[in-house]
Design an enzyme around this catalytic site. Structure first.
Site, PDB file in Angstrom:
ATOM      1  N   HIS A  43      10.714  41.797 -52.924  1.00 40.38           N
ATOM      2  CA  HIS A  43      11.679  40.780 -53.330  1.00 40.38           C
ATOM      3  C   HIS A  43      12.817  41.482 -54.063  1.00 40.38           C
ATOM      4  CE1 HIS A  43      12.356  36.518 -55.182  1.00 40.38           C
ATOM      5  NE2 HIS A  43      13.496  37.169 -55.025  1.00 40.38           N
ATOM      6  N   GLU A  70      11.498  38.857 -49.207  1.00 40.77           N
ATOM      7  CA  GLU A  70      11.682  37.514 -49.719  1.00 40.77           C
ATOM      8  C   GLU A  70      12.828  37.475 -50.712  1.00 40.77           C
ATOM      9  OE1 GLU A  70       7.822  36.636 -51.343  1.00 40.77           O
ATOM     10  OE2 GLU A  70       8.362  37.450 -53.309  1.00 40.77           O
ATOM     11  N   HIS A 190       1.163  33.243 -54.607  1.00 41.97           N
ATOM     12  CA  HIS A 190       1.467  33.081 -56.025  1.00 41.97           C
ATOM     13  C   HIS A 190       0.178  32.825 -56.806  1.00 41.97           C
ATOM     14  CE1 HIS A 190       4.766  32.969 -58.969  1.00 41.97           C
ATOM     15  NE2 HIS A 190       3.847  32.383 -59.721  1.00 41.97           N
TER      16      HIS A 190
END
Length: 237
Positions: A43, A70, A190
């Site tokens: 990310h 991401e 997550h």
């Protein structure tokens, strides 16, 4: 088998603390694959506080499994992704200053914006995934804008798992079925960990991929990377 994609952001955070190249992010990613991980996730945030844009480009040259980038699809991020052309791009609604992702997209309210982004990814041969809560309306909206997959935001599951695992996972079972019925692949991520991953995997009827970073990297400090990845893979068997 559900695929394990290792998010290596925290490795870059540790490296950046000294401003040198220890630990080596590229070598760590290669070892993750060597030890059985089926994907690498990064990310690259605008402030480059962990993964940098240079990292993202270099990883493209060495990742041999699935490469997932991401981030929030602003113009700079989209240029980076379309230049690199990873296997998958996961769209998250994070503000630039956020420490970590804390919610899924309101796909219904951002329908036109996301449809345009998904279309651009498709033109560049990149699989799209939209980060969403386990809500049927948002999942169906993700299908309507043309996404290939969703990534279910699993923090609510992780938070509620210790007190009532069956109730914690129930919305995600429903969401997984809704996604499958809408023609979407199903990813999840997550706060998934060795504590809660096996139960989650066993419960969901359709689960293509999990993306795990913080817990996995933390476990590796105690168990070593090889044994940690082996343990996570065992949860997915």
């Amino acid at each position: 088998m559900t695929r394990l994609s290792v998010n290596i952001n925290k490795v870059a955070t540790l490296r950046n603390a000294r401003g040198e190249n220890v630990p080596d992010v590229l070598a760590f990613a290669a070892d993750c694959e060597l030890f059985g991980a089926q994907g690498i996730t990064v990310h690259p945030r605008p402030d480059e506080r962990h993964i940098t844009r240079r990292d993202a480009r270099q990883l493209k040259e060495i990742v041999t499994t699935e490469y997932n980038i991401e981030g929030f699809p602003d113009p700079e991020f989209m240029k980076l992704v379309c230049d690199i052309r990873p296997t998958q791009c996961t769209l998250v609604p994070d503000a630039p200053s956020q420490l970590t992702s804390s919610s899924g997209w309101d796909v219904i309210s951002h329908r036109e914006f996301l449809a345009d982004i998904v279309g651009r990814l498709r033109e560049n041969g990149i699989r799209s995934s939209i980060f969403v809560a386990a809500e049927i309306a948002q999942i169906e909206a993700a299908a309507e804008v043309g996404a290939d997959r969703i990534e279910l935001y699993t923090k609510p599951y992780a938070d509620n798992y210790p007190s009532d695992p069956n109730e914690a996972v129930r919305p995600f079972i429903i969401g997984s079925i809704a996604a499958h019925d809408a023609g979407l692949g199903v990813n999840a991520g997550h706060d998934l960990s060795l504590r809660n991953l096996h139960f989650f995997h066993e419960a969901l009827p359709y689960l293509d991929e999990v993306s795990i970073g913080h817990a996995l990297i933390s476990d590796a400090l105690f168990l070593g990377l090889h044994d940690t990845i082996s343990a996570y893979l065992q949860c997915l068997r």
